[in-house]
Design an enzyme around this catalytic site. Structure first.
Site, PDB file in Angstrom:
ATOM      1  CG  ASN A  91      -1.850  -1.174   1.240  1.00  0.00           C
ATOM      2  OD1 ASN A  91      -2.832  -1.179   0.519  1.00  0.00           O
ATOM      3  ND2 ASN A  91      -1.534  -2.186   2.033  1.00  0.00           N
ATOM      4  CG  ASP A 153      -6.426  -1.086  -1.527  1.00  0.00           C
ATOM      5  OD1 ASP A 153      -7.226  -2.028  -1.586  1.00  0.00           O
ATOM      6  OD2 ASP A 153      -5.558  -0.965  -0.628  1.00  0.00           O
ATOM      7  CD  GLU A 210      -9.657  -4.518  -0.489  1.00  0.00           C
ATOM      8  OE1 GLU A 210     -10.627  -3.862  -0.074  1.00  0.00           O
ATOM      9  OE2 GLU A 210      -8.510  -4.074  -0.566  1.00  0.00           O
TER      10      GLU A 210
HETATM   11  O1    G Z   1      -5.313  -2.116   2.102  1.00  0.00           O
HETATM   12  P1    G Z   1      -6.627  -2.648   2.539  1.00  0.00           P
HETATM   13  O2    G Z   1      -7.652  -1.676   2.936  1.00  0.00           O
HETATM   14  O3    G Z   1      -7.178  -3.567   1.458  1.00  0.00           O
HETATM   15  O4    G Z   1      -6.254  -3.608   3.759  1.00  0.00           O
HETATM   16  C1    G Z   1      -6.907  -4.764   4.069  1.00  0.00           C
HETATM   17  C2    G Z   1      -7.591  -4.577   5.374  1.00  0.00           C
HETATM   18  O5    G Z   1      -8.621  -5.526   5.498  1.00  0.00           O
HETATM   19  C3    G Z   1      -6.713  -4.805   6.568  1.00  0.00           C
HETATM   20  O6    G Z   1      -7.213  -4.045   7.616  1.00  0.00           O
HETATM   21  C4    G Z   1      -6.924  -6.274   6.868  1.00  0.00           C
HETATM   22  O7    G Z   1      -6.576  -6.645   8.177  1.00  0.00           O
HETATM   23  C5    G Z   1      -8.396  -6.335   6.651  1.00  0.00           C
HETATM   24  N1    G Z   1      -8.889  -7.666   6.311  1.00  0.00           N
HETATM   25  C6    G Z   1      -8.277  -8.586   5.566  1.00  0.00           C
HETATM   26  N2    G Z   1      -9.059  -9.683   5.402  1.00  0.00           N
HETATM   27  C7    G Z   1     -10.196  -9.425   6.083  1.00  0.00           C
HETATM   28  C8    G Z   1     -11.402 -10.155   6.258  1.00  0.00           C
HETATM   29  O8    G Z   1     -11.597 -11.255   5.779  1.00  0.00           O
HETATM   30  N3    G Z   1     -12.370  -9.557   7.013  1.00  0.00           N
HETATM   31  C9    G Z   1     -12.202  -8.328   7.575  1.00  0.00           C
HETATM   32  N4    G Z   1     -13.206  -7.829   8.292  1.00  0.00           N
HETATM   33  N5    G Z   1     -11.085  -7.617   7.395  1.00  0.00           N
HETATM   34  C10   G Z   1     -10.086  -8.135   6.656  1.00  0.00           C
HETATM   35  O1    G Z   2      -5.050  -4.866   8.509  1.00  0.00           O
HETATM   36  P1    G Z   2      -5.381  -3.587   8.244  1.00  0.00           P
HETATM   37  O2    G Z   2      -5.844  -3.097   9.561  1.00  0.00           O
HETATM   38  O3    G Z   2      -3.896  -3.752   8.152  1.00  0.00           O
HETATM   39  O4    G Z   2      -5.175  -2.320   7.370  1.00  0.00           O
HETATM   40  C1    G Z   2      -5.792  -1.084   7.641  1.00  0.00           C
HETATM   41  C2    G Z   2      -5.550  -0.083   6.540  1.00  0.00           C
HETATM   42  O5    G Z   2      -4.217   0.375   6.570  1.00  0.00           O
HETATM   43  C3    G Z   2      -5.791  -0.676   5.167  1.00  0.00           C
HETATM   44  O6    G Z   2      -6.610   0.192   4.433  1.00  0.00           O
HETATM   45  C4    G Z   2      -4.432  -0.720   4.562  1.00  0.00           C
HETATM   46  O7    G Z   2      -4.481  -0.401   3.197  1.00  0.00           O
HETATM   47  C5    G Z   2      -3.662   0.344   5.332  1.00  0.00           C
HETATM   48  N1    G Z   2      -2.252  -0.021   5.399  1.00  0.00           N
HETATM   49  C6    G Z   2      -1.724  -1.110   5.949  1.00  0.00           C
HETATM   50  N2    G Z   2      -0.372  -1.112   5.796  1.00  0.00           N
HETATM   51  C7    G Z   2      -0.065   0.033   5.123  1.00  0.00           C
HETATM   52  C8    G Z   2       1.137   0.609   4.652  1.00  0.00           C
HETATM   53  O8    G Z   2       2.231   0.075   4.798  1.00  0.00           O
HETATM   54  N3    G Z   2       1.077   1.790   4.010  1.00  0.00           N
HETATM   55  C9    G Z   2      -0.082   2.409   3.818  1.00  0.00           C
HETATM   56  N4    G Z   2      -0.080   3.567   3.187  1.00  0.00           N
HETATM   57  N5    G Z   2      -1.262   1.918   4.233  1.00  0.00           N
HETATM   58  C10   G Z   2      -1.246   0.724   4.884  1.00  0.00           C
HETATM   59 MN    MN Z   3      -4.656  -2.685   0.315  1.00  0.00          MN
END
Ligand code: G
Ligand code: G
Ligand code: MN
Length: 539
Positions: A91, A153, A210
């Protein structure tokens, strides 16, 4: 939560931040495609701090670059140890996409760790694109030139998503988990996911869902044509130390036998071809079928018809589409409406014979029609599939056959002889009505070996013996016996018959006739009587 910049930078130096890796799965095969890197911060006092809290702080207070550098360094190193076909998605914040040296820094990190940038996907949230799109485009193009892929995303959550799609040369579209998660319950979410997947396909993008948490969601996504899945169903984010375990873990196909219906499995298999190819193949099958085919929506409008049906209806394709059955075939409509409505209420109406009205096209022809409800991915009826076969020729044949059978029966009943049919063991299969009149037997009584009951007790065994001889030799049957006539004693009959032999040389059945030889017998007996008396006269 307020995050102190000084402290955060300090934590970064102490290595409290680390990359976690969440698996991405190819929905059609169930195979591991790669991972998304997610930042994790384990604070010695506060414990786990959510990226939703520290990422905005890092962006605002200028330590996001330092954080990203640290995460990518560790992430690339961990991935370099895994099979080369596994990809990594990272990300990148809005801000970072405007830093002119971002591509260069990523390239340096990759080179230092021996990670190939062909394996990297940069995930950008739609809100990240911000004001200076031109700048972002230059950087995005440079990243692509290095071999990186670009993913949009959380698609669907920000605003102006569609215009963002046009801005950068994206390769992937990630459907936000808020839609995925409610799609099995909420019709609207399901329709949105379907539309987004369709949008991705038509733009030539790889679609990623996702937040896939259940098998049911995965099946529905697969059925919709979504390519990749990510979520707790396939695995939670894990630290680098556990990557090897995740890579070697056994995986199941999504569309296993539990899949809701055969149709879904067939559909998922046909995904092997490109959508455009698949469409051309299906269109050819559809048009070439010797069966009229149509799809109606819930308002009874033609959404699709095949060529055969346009010929059957005598109406060109373009005059069908978008118009109702009532408009296209006003005379036929009253005859078919009830079946269409039944299918719309979910009932399969498998085969109805309909004679076309005289005022419509092809008047008087007989059609055999089936109506099948068409359902969407959640089982909601969205239309009716109709298949139509013209059975006029078959009907004519049947009519001719019935007529010829009728002639035959009529002739048989008029013949002085009584026809019969028995099987190779002597069971009666068919006999003229006149046998019933003569013997007083009922229809149930003569069948099988029942006919033997009408014979004179003294004649029964000799008749059976004679017939058995014929059964063995195949020679014609020729026997005489007396049958009981209710109220008028015994009548003498002569039964003659021959075998009908099948293609395999075996006897199929015996056909024969009964002849009334009563008078002939009596005459003969009288003659014999005379003959017996004559010598005594001459004596
Ligand atoms: O970057 P992005 O917003 O796509 O990050 C993925 C987010 O979704 C992260 O917070 C990750 O922990 C969360 N996540 C990944 N898989 C699942 C899922 O199956 N259910 C839920 N509720 N959250 C998830
Ligand atoms: O699992 P999850 O709680 O990780 O992710 C929460 C949010 O934080 C998601 O939307 C994901 O895209 C963002 N995120 C997680 N890791 C990173 C990172 O390394 N950089 C950035 N910019 N966003 C991140
Ligand atoms: Mn992502």
């Amino acid at each position: 939560m307020v995050i102190d910049t000084q402290e955060a930078r300090h934590s970064l130096e102490k290595g409290e931040f680390s990359p976690y890796f969440q698996p991405l799965i190819v929905l059609r095969t169930g195979k591991l495609k790669g991972f998304e890197l997610l930042a994790r911060w384990k604070h010695p006092v506060y414990g786990w701090i959510s990226p939703d809290d520290f990422i905005p702080a890092a962006e605002k207070n200028g330590w996001i670059d330092a954080l990203t550098r640290e995460l990518l360094r560790e992430g690339f190193a961990a991935m370099a140890a895994l099979p080369a076909e596994l990809t990594l998605a990272v990300n990148i914040s809005a801000l970072q996409l405007h830093h002119v040296n971002l591509p260069e820094r990523i390239q340096n990190l990759a080179e230092a760790t021996g990670f190939s940038l062909g394996r990297l996907t940069i995930e950008i949230t739609e809100s990240a694109l911000g004001a200076n799109v031109e700048n972002a485009r230059v950087i995005a193009n440079r990243l692509k030139a290095l071999g990186c892929k670009l993913a949009l995303d959380d698609f669907g959550t920000g605003y102006s998503s569609l215009s963002q799609l046009r801005c950068l040369p994206f390769d992937e579209l990630k459907v936000d988990r808020s839609f995925v998660h409610s799609m099995t319950e909420e019709r609207e979410s399901r329709k949105i996911v379907a539309a987004v997947v369709g949008l991705g396909q038509s733009l030539g993008l790889i679609t990623v869902a996702e937040g896939v948490e259940t098998q049911e969601e995965a099946e529905m996504l697969l059925w919709l044509g979504c390519e990749l899945g990510q979520g707790w169903l396939f695995g939670k984010p894990v630290p680098a130390a556990e990557l090897a375990n995740v890579v070697s873990a056994p995986r199941q196909r999504v569309s296993a036998d539990r899949s809701a219906s055969r149709a879904r499995r067939v559909y998922s298999r046909s995904l092997d071809a490109q959508p455009s190819q698949r469409f051309a193949q299906l269109r050819a099958i559809y048009d070439g079928a010797p069966v009229g085919l149509a799809f109606l929506d819930t308002k009874l409008r033609y959404i699709s018809v095949n060529r055969t049906l346009t010929e059957m209806n005598g109406v060109p394709m373009e005059d069908h589409l978008g118009r109702t059955v009532q408009e296209v075939l006003p005379a036929l409509f009253p005859k078919v409406e009830q079946y269409i409505r039944r299918a719309l209420s979910g009932e399969v109406v498998p085969g109805v014979e309909i004679v076309k009205p005289t005022s419509g096209p092809n008047p008087g022809t007989t059609i055999f029609v089936s109506y099948q409800p068409a359902r969407d991915e959640a089982g909601e009826v969205v239309g009716v599939m109709i298949s139509i076969v013209d059975v006029t020729a078959l009907k004519d044949e049947e009519k001719k056959r019935l007529e010829s059978e009728e002639h035959f029966r009529y002739m048989m009943e008029l013949m002085p002889q009584i026809p019969w049919v028995i099987d190779p063991e002597g069971r009666a299969l068919d006999v003229s009505q006149r046998w019933l009149q003569m013997t007083g037997m009922t229809d149930e009584q003569w069948r099988g070996f029942g006919w033997l009951d009408a014979l004179h007790p003294d004649d029964r065994q000799p008749t059976i013996d004679a017939m058995n001889r014929s059964f063995r030799s195949g020679q014609s049957i020729d026997v005489e016996y007396r049958v009981r006539q209710p109220g008028s004693g015994w009548k003498c009959l002569r039964a003659r018959g021959s075998a009908r032999v099948g293609a395999d040389g075996k006897i199929v059945c015996w056909y024969g006739t009964l002849e009334d030889i009563d008078e002939q017998k009596r005459y003969q007996e009288e003659l014999e009587h005379c003959a017996v008396e004559r010598p005594s006269i001459s004596a």
